[in-house]
Design a protein around this motif. Structure first.
Motif, PDB file in Angstrom:
ATOM      1  N   ASN A  54     -67.635 -45.772  56.345  1.00  0.00           N
ATOM      2  CA  ASN A  54     -68.788 -44.745  56.828  1.00  0.00           C
ATOM      3  C   ASN A  54     -68.952 -43.516  55.780  1.00  0.00           C
ATOM      4  O   ASN A  54     -69.513 -42.589  56.071  1.00  0.00           O
ATOM      5  CB  ASN A  54     -68.406 -44.173  58.286  1.00  0.00           C
ATOM      6  CG  ASN A  54     -69.471 -43.428  58.828  1.00  0.00           C
ATOM      7  OD1 ASN A  54     -70.687 -43.712  58.463  1.00  0.00           O
ATOM      8  ND2 ASN A  54     -69.352 -42.516  59.680  1.00  0.00           N
ATOM      9  N   SER A  55     -68.497 -43.896  54.626  1.00  0.00           N
ATOM     10  CA  SER A  55     -68.531 -42.465  53.833  1.00  0.00           C
ATOM     11  C   SER A  55     -70.136 -42.426  53.140  1.00  0.00           C
ATOM     12  O   SER A  55     -70.476 -41.381  52.694  1.00  0.00           O
ATOM     13  CB  SER A  55     -67.523 -42.661  52.503  1.00  0.00           C
ATOM     14  OG  SER A  55     -68.030 -43.919  51.820  1.00  0.00           O
ATOM     15  N   LYS A  56     -70.835 -43.233  53.277  1.00  0.00           N
ATOM     16  CA  LYS A  56     -72.244 -43.453  52.757  1.00  0.00           C
ATOM     17  C   LYS A  56     -73.227 -44.084  53.327  1.00  0.00           C
ATOM     18  O   LYS A  56     -72.621 -45.120  54.219  1.00  0.00           O
ATOM     19  CB  LYS A  56     -72.595 -43.855  51.042  1.00  0.00           C
ATOM     20  CG  LYS A  56     -71.564 -42.963  50.453  1.00  0.00           C
ATOM     21  CD  LYS A  56     -71.627 -43.689  48.921  1.00  0.00           C
ATOM     22  CE  LYS A  56     -71.137 -42.843  47.788  1.00  0.00           C
ATOM     23  NZ  LYS A  56     -69.633 -43.088  48.029  1.00  0.00           N
ATOM     24  N   ASN A  57     -74.396 -43.959  53.642  1.00  0.00           N
ATOM     25  CA  ASN A  57     -75.312 -44.702  54.329  1.00  0.00           C
ATOM     26  C   ASN A  57     -76.779 -44.290  53.705  1.00  0.00           C
ATOM     27  O   ASN A  57     -76.962 -43.104  53.058  1.00  0.00           O
ATOM     28  CB  ASN A  57     -75.539 -44.165  55.711  1.00  0.00           C
ATOM     29  CG  ASN A  57     -76.177 -45.068  56.642  1.00  0.00           C
ATOM     30  OD1 ASN A  57     -76.554 -45.932  56.094  1.00  0.00           O
ATOM     31  ND2 ASN A  57     -76.197 -44.665  57.967  1.00  0.00           N
ATOM     32  N   GLN A  72     -74.222 -38.814  52.646  1.00  0.00           N
ATOM     33  CA  GLN A  72     -73.017 -38.932  52.037  1.00  0.00           C
ATOM     34  C   GLN A  72     -72.020 -38.060  52.817  1.00  0.00           C
ATOM     35  O   GLN A  72     -72.325 -36.946  53.542  1.00  0.00           O
ATOM     36  CB  GLN A  72     -73.286 -38.427  50.942  1.00  0.00           C
ATOM     37  CG  GLN A  72     -73.377 -37.034  50.588  1.00  0.00           C
ATOM     38  CD  GLN A  72     -73.586 -36.715  49.053  1.00  0.00           C
ATOM     39  OE1 GLN A  72     -73.357 -37.502  48.096  1.00  0.00           O
ATOM     40  NE2 GLN A  72     -73.912 -35.301  48.825  1.00  0.00           N
ATOM     41  N   GLN A  73     -70.865 -38.610  52.990  1.00  0.00           N
ATOM     42  CA  GLN A  73     -70.013 -37.733  53.991  1.00  0.00           C
ATOM     43  C   GLN A  73     -69.314 -36.807  53.133  1.00  0.00           C
ATOM     44  O   GLN A  73     -69.063 -36.830  51.918  1.00  0.00           O
ATOM     45  CB  GLN A  73     -68.924 -39.060  54.487  1.00  0.00           C
ATOM     46  CG  GLN A  73     -67.891 -38.387  55.487  1.00  0.00           C
ATOM     47  CD  GLN A  73     -66.724 -39.418  56.096  1.00  0.00           C
ATOM     48  OE1 GLN A  73     -66.257 -40.314  55.269  1.00  0.00           O
ATOM     49  NE2 GLN A  73     -66.608 -39.493  57.397  1.00  0.00           N
ATOM     50  N   VAL A  74     -69.034 -35.543  53.862  1.00  0.00           N
ATOM     51  CA  VAL A  74     -68.611 -34.481  53.376  1.00  0.00           C
ATOM     52  C   VAL A  74     -67.319 -33.926  54.379  1.00  0.00           C
ATOM     53  O   VAL A  74     -67.569 -34.107  55.373  1.00  0.00           O
ATOM     54  CB  VAL A  74     -69.300 -33.420  52.947  1.00  0.00           C
ATOM     55  CG1 VAL A  74     -70.377 -33.693  51.846  1.00  0.00           C
ATOM     56  CG2 VAL A  74     -70.161 -32.756  53.945  1.00  0.00           C
ATOM     57  N   PRO A  75     -66.162 -33.230  53.653  1.00  0.00           N
ATOM     58  CA  PRO A  75     -65.236 -33.013  54.858  1.00  0.00           C
ATOM     59  C   PRO A  75     -65.502 -31.609  55.440  1.00  0.00           C
ATOM     60  O   PRO A  75     -65.200 -31.333  56.753  1.00  0.00           O
ATOM     61  CB  PRO A  75     -63.858 -32.582  53.682  1.00  0.00           C
ATOM     62  CG  PRO A  75     -64.558 -32.371  52.455  1.00  0.00           C
ATOM     63  CD  PRO A  75     -65.929 -33.136  52.375  1.00  0.00           C
ATOM     64  N   GLU A  76     -66.421 -30.757  54.926  1.00  0.00           N
ATOM     65  CA  GLU A  76     -66.801 -29.454  55.311  1.00  0.00           C
ATOM     66  C   GLU A  76     -68.128 -29.749  56.527  1.00  0.00           C
ATOM     67  O   GLU A  76     -69.024 -30.207  56.071  1.00  0.00           O
ATOM     68  CB  GLU A  76     -66.695 -28.404  54.381  1.00  0.00           C
ATOM     69  CG  GLU A  76     -68.261 -28.485  53.728  1.00  0.00           C
ATOM     70  CD  GLU A  76     -68.085 -29.524  52.354  1.00  0.00           C
ATOM     71  OE1 GLU A  76     -69.000 -29.874  51.712  1.00  0.00           O
ATOM     72  OE2 GLU A  76     -66.902 -30.086  52.201  1.00  0.00           O
ATOM     73  N   PRO A  77     -67.944 -28.837  57.458  1.00  0.00           N
ATOM     74  CA  PRO A  77     -69.167 -28.622  58.311  1.00  0.00           C
ATOM     75  C   PRO A  77     -70.240 -27.712  57.795  1.00  0.00           C
ATOM     76  O   PRO A  77     -70.049 -27.203  56.677  1.00  0.00           O
ATOM     77  CB  PRO A  77     -68.458 -27.848  59.651  1.00  0.00           C
ATOM     78  CG  PRO A  77     -67.600 -27.092  58.988  1.00  0.00           C
ATOM     79  CD  PRO A  77     -66.790 -27.812  57.871  1.00  0.00           C
TER      80      PRO A  77
END
Length: 142
Positions: A54-57, A72-77
């Protein structure tokens, strides 16, 4: 020659945010590469561990008119207001009162999908609704 582009969103949950934008825009999730029946099959074949699936879509306009959206998945809100936002033109050129009714109905539909209404605005005969997608990205209904 015109330059093509895609719109990229940072997200905590790319799959869920992609589902929202598919429903909001009538888009579809990009198909897996040729030779693979599903993305999970492709990712497994490429050696991507399940925790990264689920790191990219990416989602696209099936008519090929609108820009592709890459997520793209990022760790920060998300922090602060967007410097760029999407305007969804849903009113079809209707007059003020009719336009507001259409915008409010669309806002209600998108709220049921996880969006949030921030404000309604009007200026110089124009009306709009400012909203946020489920991850807090602002967009406007016009």
């Amino acid at each position: 020659m015109a330059t093509t582009f895609q719109v990229t969103f940072d997200a905590a949950d790319p799959r869920a945010l992609g589902e929202f934008w598919c429903a909001a825009l009538g888009y579809e999730r990009d198909a897996p590469p040729a030779g693979f029946a599903t993305w999970e099959e492709a990712l497994t074949a490429w050696g991507v561990p399940p925790e990264r699936w689920n790191s990219k879509n990416a989602v696209s306009d099936p008519a090929g008119v609108g820009p592709r959206i890459f997520i793209q998945q990022v760790p920060e809100p998300k922090m602060g207001k967007n410097r760029l936002h999407l305007d969804l033109n849903v009113s079809g050129g209707r007059a003020d009162h009719e336009r507001l009714v259409v915008l409010q109905a669309e806002a209600e539909r998108l709220t049921a999908l996880g969006a949030t209404v921030l404000t309604e605005g009007a200026e110089l005969g124009d009306v709009w609704i400012v909203m946020q997608d489920p991850e807090g990205n602002e967009f406007c209904l016009q």
